[in-house]
Design an enzyme around this catalytic site. Structure first.
Site, PDB file in Angstrom:
ATOM      1  N   ASP A  86       0.975  -1.338   0.078  1.00  0.00           N
ATOM      2  CA  ASP A  86      -0.160  -0.353  -0.180  1.00  0.00           C
ATOM      3  C   ASP A  86       0.940   1.422   0.181  1.00  0.00           C
ATOM      4  OD1 ASP A  86      -2.483   1.549   0.115  1.00  0.00           O
ATOM      5  OD2 ASP A  86      -3.053   0.470   1.913  1.00  0.00           O
TER       6      ASP A  86
ATOM      7  N   ASP B 228     -10.697   2.078  -3.283  1.00  0.00           N
ATOM      8  CA  ASP B 228     -11.311   1.717  -2.157  1.00  0.00           C
ATOM      9  C   ASP B 228     -12.776   1.643  -2.066  1.00  0.00           C
ATOM     10  OD1 ASP B 228      -9.213   1.098  -0.785  1.00  0.00           O
ATOM     11  OD2 ASP B 228      -8.644   3.094   0.225  1.00  0.00           O
TER      12      ASP B 228
HETATM   13  C1  DGJ Z   1      -5.772   1.936   1.874  1.00  0.00           C
HETATM   14  C2  DGJ Z   1      -6.102   0.519   0.876  1.00  0.00           C
HETATM   15  O1  DGJ Z   1      -6.781   1.179  -0.239  1.00  0.00           O
HETATM   16  C3  DGJ Z   1      -7.196  -0.160   1.626  1.00  0.00           C
HETATM   17  O2  DGJ Z   1      -7.628  -1.280   1.056  1.00  0.00           O
HETATM   18  C4  DGJ Z   1      -6.485  -0.557   3.069  1.00  0.00           C
HETATM   19  O3  DGJ Z   1      -5.576  -1.250   2.763  1.00  0.00           O
HETATM   20  C5  DGJ Z   1      -6.214   0.578   3.694  1.00  0.00           C
HETATM   21  N1  DGJ Z   1      -5.265   1.525   3.119  1.00  0.00           N
HETATM   22  C6  DGJ Z   1      -5.331   0.230   5.064  1.00  0.00           C
HETATM   23  O4  DGJ Z   1      -4.900   1.137   5.905  1.00  0.00           O
END
Ligand code: DGJ
Length: 731
Positions: free
Chosen positions: A477, A547
């Protein structure tokens, strides 16, 4: 595929299976663009550069060069000499003088494709591709410029890049080195770029090209949610199946520009490359700078033709590793299930229920390390929190493995929180400008991984965690943009190198990760799809798309993403309803259908699902196993766009041999008194007979594509109904 140089007409001919690209040399030194489009035979086309056909009669008036410089269709153009259009190369000397004019010196044509130093790039064997390198030289500042073009036997893309060498005895500064510059003759064009934000990535934005600059860009240090390193221009009536399209995509994950310059003579320049804002690279004598690779696609079969060329290229010549051509395990990620509130028991409860329903991998997301009870702290402290996970990773992973499931883990290696042991020990490791309060974003700073000791720390932590248990997947990430650019190791005249050096450091880390852990499935992510680009695809075969897991929002996001990225790369999960971001409720079946055309997985607390939804999971998993080879390897056709019509979305994938297809249709809004929807299919064999089990009907391919199928509303009385139908050829 072939590349030839014609001595007589001083022209290079680059042929892909269906396209031709032609470059000419004028007055023995100026490199000009002649033609790009449908495949044609080699012949003298020099008049298209506005010069005489006979190369020996080249008659650029040497006494008055300015008019020529500002009008000639340069193959790659230069700032400072009288070409006032958007330039591809801008360089200045120690004396502060801008300007270059690189003249043709030599060329070579060879089988295969060279790698790009420290950069991701497409690849191909000597049997699969051929490369042309043209060397140009500016004798005044001793700058050598190499333009490189590769064509493939099995694909219509042309991949090009640029290398600059300082052949002089003093440093020079590169202010701009774009990767591709394409001069398109007088025409009317529409342009497409993609835009969005967090949770709303990659919306397709189409408008007419106008005079001046129209630019998609990122200056955030990542390719970004806001724009894509992609641009396409096309004849105005272009649709999915017809019209001429010229597209470019940059194999790069940092700051970029992708732009048109609409000239007053109605010609158009199309460019892509590293964003020249905040960029300045000092080149010492003897040093090279390699700009990232640009992929160019010409399609005479509209946007659909362009899409399929990109998909094939990326699947075959960019994505690597164990999972390149392989079905990925169906995963369940605990982010939307638990957020930070989990422990070993909770995860194992989820895993037990998941394993009983055919889910193959548990992914533990953010919150497993240090003092990470929320997103305010602990990034950088990559040590398992044993309060949450007693027995650490070895225990948890072995318990998950005992259930017959694989185990995956989340990391955010590039970051550090001010509230972390790492930052307390090394406050200078964060990117920062002395005396300026550093900007936090999601309560975190970015580590200066351009510094070797910081990069080594990050690598050691990754290595140590991944070697501690049987971890088979990593979600990498990256949750914030870069700001306050400063680095202890860079002197003032090299700060302009920072963003690119940062991107190279990310590539270095991911390169090490994928070559050290060859069995690992890597999924990139950046607050959803904030770094979804071909550079990342070189390291990870899949990228978390957004997301926003609301299936209906995903229709638009996944449509934009699939415009040039293969379905096999699009991270898509079924999540709970009401959706955590939008509050919308969509039937479980529809959520499954929409995730099915991506990597497919779940992102929910399976222990809290209704019996009805739980029962559907094994059916969805079975459908995934049945159809994933088609989704991964087939040809994608867009039939209807909810983003455009606000009513219905439809797309299909057709196997390469046209024997099988999968048709997805989502009736987003229920329409009263709307009898049915007429859907004309695409991509089938017109003379073959097909059977559609869901209709229990037989049709010929031409009938399905021209007359279409009249789909009665199976969703009467409700929004968000969908189906995925199989279509089978009858032999
Ligand atoms: C952003 C990601 O896109 C999410 O899927 C998740 O992993 C969060 N960060 C966790 O902090």
């Amino acid at each position: 595929m072939s590349i030839q140089y014609c001595e007589k007409c001083m022209s290079f001919f680059l042929h892909t299976p269906n396209t031709t690209y032609v470059i000419g040399i004028v007055n023995g030194k100026y490199l000009g663009h002649i033609y790009y489009g449908k495949k044609i035979q080699n012949q003298n086309l020099r008049h298209l550069m506005g010069v005489k056909a006979d190369p020996s009669a080249d008659n650029i008036n040497p006494g008055d060069t300015g008019i020529f410089y500002d009008n000639f269709p340069f193959e790659y153009n230069f700032r400072g000499i009288g070409d006032f259009r958007e330039c591809a190369l801008d360089v200045h000397t120690m004396q502060g003088h801008h300007g270059a004019l690189c003249e043709y010196r030599s060329h070579r044509i060879f089988k295969g494709k060279p790698t790009l130093k420290s950069l991701p790039a497409t690849f191909g064997s000597v049997a699969e591709c051929e490369t042309l390198e043209i060397e140009l030289f500016d004798p005044v500042i001793s700058l050598t410029l190499t333009l490189s073009y590769t064509v493939f036997a099995d694909n219509d893309a042309i991949c090009r890049h640029v290398r600059v060498r300082n052949s002089g005895s003093e440093p020079v500064y590169l202010d701009r080195v774009l990767s591709a510059h394409l001069y398109l003759p007088e025409n009317a064009y529409d342009v497409i770029t993609l835009h969005g934000s967090w949770g709303r990535e990659r919306g397709i934005c189409r408008r007419p090209v106008s005079y001046g600059i129209s630019r998609a860009y990122s200056s955030r240090g990542v390719s970004s949610h806001q724009a894509q390193p992609f641009i396409a221009v096309m004849s105005p009536n272009t649709d999915q199946a017809s019209g001429e399209v010229y597209a470019m995509n940059l194999v790069y994950s940092g700051n970029f520009i992708a732009q048109t310059d609409g000239l007053v003579n109605d010609d158009v320049i199309l460019q892509i490359g590293i964003n020249p804002d905040d960029f300045c690279w000092k080149l010492e004598p003897g040093e090279y700078f390699t700009a990232p690779e640009a992929v160019m696609v010409y399609s005479a079969q509209g946007l659909g033709g362009m899409t399929r060329t990109f998909h094939d290229l990326y699947r075959k010549h960019l994505i690597r590793g164990k999972y390149k051509d392989c079905k990925r395990p169906v995963l369940l990620n605990n982010w939307e299930a638990t957020y930070f509130d989990f422990n070993t028991e909770k995860l194992l409860d989820i895993a037990r229920s998941a394993s009983q329903r055919g889910i193959e991998m548990l992914v533990m997301d953010d919150g497993w390390f240090g003092n990470r009870f929320d997103d305010h702290r602990a990034l950088g402290d990559w040590v398992v929190n044993e309060e949450k996970l007693p027995g650490g990773l070895p225990y948890l992973v072995s318990e998950v493995n005992k259930l017959g499931m694989k185990f995956g883990i989340w990391f955010e290696p590039e970051m550090v929180c001010p509230d972390s042991d790492l930052f307390r020990a090394h406050p200078d490791w964060a990117i920062q400008v002395p005396n300026r309060t550093n900007t936090t974003l999601r309560w975190q700073y970015v580590l200066d991984i351009t510094r070797p000791e910081v990069l080594e720390y990050v690598w050691n932590r990754l290595y140590s965690v991944l070697s501690s248990a049987n971890i088979e997947y990593v979600k990498w990430d990256m949750n914030r943009a870069l700001t306050n650019i400063g680095s202890q190791d860079l002197p003032a005249d090299r700060i302009g190198e920072f963003y690119h050096r940062y991107t190279l450091a990310v590539y270095e880390l991911q390169g090490r990760l994928t070559s050290e852990f060859t069995e690992l499935l890597l999924e990139n992510c950046s607050s959803g799809g904030g770094r979804f680009d071909p550079g990342m695809l070189y390291y990870s075969p899949q990228i978390w798309c957004s997301d926003d897991t609301d299936a209906i929002e995903r229709l638009k996001i996944q449509e934009g993403t699939a415009l040039f990225y293969p379905l096999s790369s699009i991270g898509a999960h079924v999540s709970v309803c009401p959706n955590h971001l939008t509050g919308r409720s969509v039937p479980f079946e529809t959520r499954g259908h929409i995730a099915m055309l991506g990597t497919f997985g779940y992102e929910l607390d399976i222990t809290k699902l209704s019996e009805e939804d739980l029962e559907m999971i094994p059916k969805q998993v079975e459908m995934y196993h049945e159809s994933n080879d088609l989704v991964r390897g087939g040809d994608y056709y867009r039939l209807a766009s909810y983003a455009e019509n606000h009513f219905v979305d439809a797309y299909m994938v057709v196997s390469k041999d046209k024997s099988r297809a999968l048709l997805t249709m989502v009736a987003v809004t229920y329409r009263i008194n709307h009898r049915a929807f007429l859907l004309r299919l695409q991509g089938l064999d017109p003379i073959a007979n097909y059977y559609i089990p869901a209709m229990d009907s037989h049709f010929t391919g031409d009938a399905l594509m021209n007359a279409g199928i009249f789909i009665p509303s199976p969703w009467a009385g409700g929004d968000y109904r969908s189906f995925v139908w199989k279509i089978e050829r009858e032999d």
